[in-house]
Design an enzyme around this catalytic site. Sequence first.
Site, PDB file in Angstrom:
ATOM      1  N   GLY A  71      26.342 -10.034 -24.002  1.00  0.00           N
ATOM      2  CA  GLY A  71      26.469 -10.878 -24.628  1.00  0.00           C
ATOM      3  C   GLY A  71      25.381 -11.557 -24.666  1.00  0.00           C
ATOM      4  O   GLY A  71      24.109 -12.534 -24.392  1.00  0.00           O
ATOM      5  N   GLY A  72      25.704 -13.446 -25.326  1.00  0.00           N
ATOM      6  CA  GLY A  72      25.557 -14.218 -25.585  1.00  0.00           C
ATOM      7  C   GLY A  72      26.210 -15.303 -25.937  1.00  0.00           C
ATOM      8  O   GLY A  72      26.934 -15.420 -26.578  1.00  0.00           O
TER       9      GLY A  72
ATOM     10  N   LYS B 109      42.051 -21.953 -34.168  1.00  0.00           N
ATOM     11  CA  LYS B 109      41.169 -21.945 -35.557  1.00  0.00           C
ATOM     12  C   LYS B 109      39.731 -21.109 -35.039  1.00  0.00           C
ATOM     13  O   LYS B 109      38.935 -21.051 -36.141  1.00  0.00           O
ATOM     14  CB  LYS B 109      40.422 -23.891 -35.476  1.00  0.00           C
TER      15      LYS B 109
ATOM     16  N   SER C 113      29.834  -8.282 -26.071  1.00  0.00           N
ATOM     17  CA  SER C 113      30.277  -9.791 -26.186  1.00  0.00           C
ATOM     18  C   SER C 113      29.603  -9.893 -28.305  1.00  0.00           C
ATOM     19  O   SER C 113      29.393  -8.752 -29.197  1.00  0.00           O
ATOM     20  CB  SER C 113      30.114 -10.241 -25.852  1.00  0.00           C
TER      21      SER C 113
ATOM     22  N   PRO D 233      35.527 -15.138 -27.288  1.00  0.00           N
ATOM     23  CA  PRO D 233      34.159 -16.256 -26.932  1.00  0.00           C
ATOM     24  C   PRO D 233      34.855 -16.516 -26.088  1.00  0.00           C
ATOM     25  O   PRO D 233      36.011 -16.908 -25.597  1.00  0.00           O
ATOM     26  CB  PRO D 233      34.426 -17.484 -28.410  1.00  0.00           C
TER      27      PRO D 233
END
Length: 434
Positions: A75-76, A147, A107, A132
């Site tokens: 991921g990143g 949000k 991810s 996240p």
Amino acid sequence: MQTRRAFCSLFILFLCITLTAALTPPAGAAPEDRVLVLEIAEAITPASDNLIADAIERAENGNFEALVISLDTPGGGLEETQIIIKAIENSTIPVIGYVPESGKAWSAGTLILMGTDIAGMAPFTVIGSAQPVQMSAEGTKPVEDEKIINALVKFSVETARKHGRNETFAEEVITKNRNLNDEEALEEGVIEYRASSIPDLLAQVDGERVKDRRLQTANAEIEIYSPPLPLSFLKLISNPVLSSLLLTIGLYGIIFGIANPGAGAEIFGIIAIVLGLIGTGFNINIAAFFLIMVGVGLLILELESPGFGIFGLAGLISLIIGSVFLVPLGAENIYTPEFRRMLLLTIVTPTIILGLFLVFAIYKVAETRKKKPVIGAIIGDTARTIDPIKPEKRGFVRYRGEYWKARSEEEIGAEEEVEIIGKEMEVLVVKRKI
């Protein structure tokens, strides 16, 4: 004469026809099909979007059939992921995502895979877990801000919908951290193909119609993408561990330099911090310009200090790194790879030559500073009188093949050895050598 000219004309015409026939490809022949493969086998970093943009540009300019992005990543960064997906959407060439054998695309890797035109996975590979996270003093922790989550879910779902993929998984991979293996991903419509290797995948997608072109990849030549020097260096310093280490070293370097003036640690500290900022996504052009200005300033400072030392070395390093990063890295389709290589040579080569010239100049300045003054060097040397010298009458002596006017407090005859004991303007003061 006319016969000879006619013969020459016929020979030239025959030669032209022969060369034309030899160089013209046979009817129906097509250039060999090629596919460009970009391998991403680490985290998605600020360098990844530049790498993918450059690979897309190279594939477009090189008339490749398609670009394959091989994803084996944990991921990143979210921002880099969105930039990559946008670049894939805006490309004119088909982009194929693939998770290689024993690989994973977690991810950000999952989102990128769903953003490609065609998606495939090798057996025993896994995708998913795209909730996240953020860094904190305790380490990483999930982001629970509605949000941010809602915006990311909508982005993921729309990406999947655009490519006709499973929208439910696109949502749950973020909200529930769902994971799928290759069989499940194919069954649930997240990917289109299962393939044991890239050649196997290319054989399966042959004939597919993507972005107004029909793929001809069954027997395509596979070319592995190799990044240019600036991107290779950017890729290196974009490693999260290395960029963080550079920032830490830079901070301590500045502290040590302030505490111990003259050591030059603060100079290397500044350079390390700039490189660390570039690695974390800071504007490359601003950083390159700053490094060049720092390099020029350090070389000027070296000229004002004795010898060639820490300032000169740091200045050269700053100039070379800054020059490398001046080469355009953007995704705009205006610089071909060949032009960028030429640009790299035309920017970096003069910088290195100038740096070597400055090193030579600094060395000569240092060498001159170390020399003893001329008057100090000739005191005690031996000369020979050309004519008699008296206290009231000056004469000439020969010193190292040169004629010098000389005076003495004692009377000295011609062709006698004398010792130089001083110098008054252009007149040597001598005495008889004992």
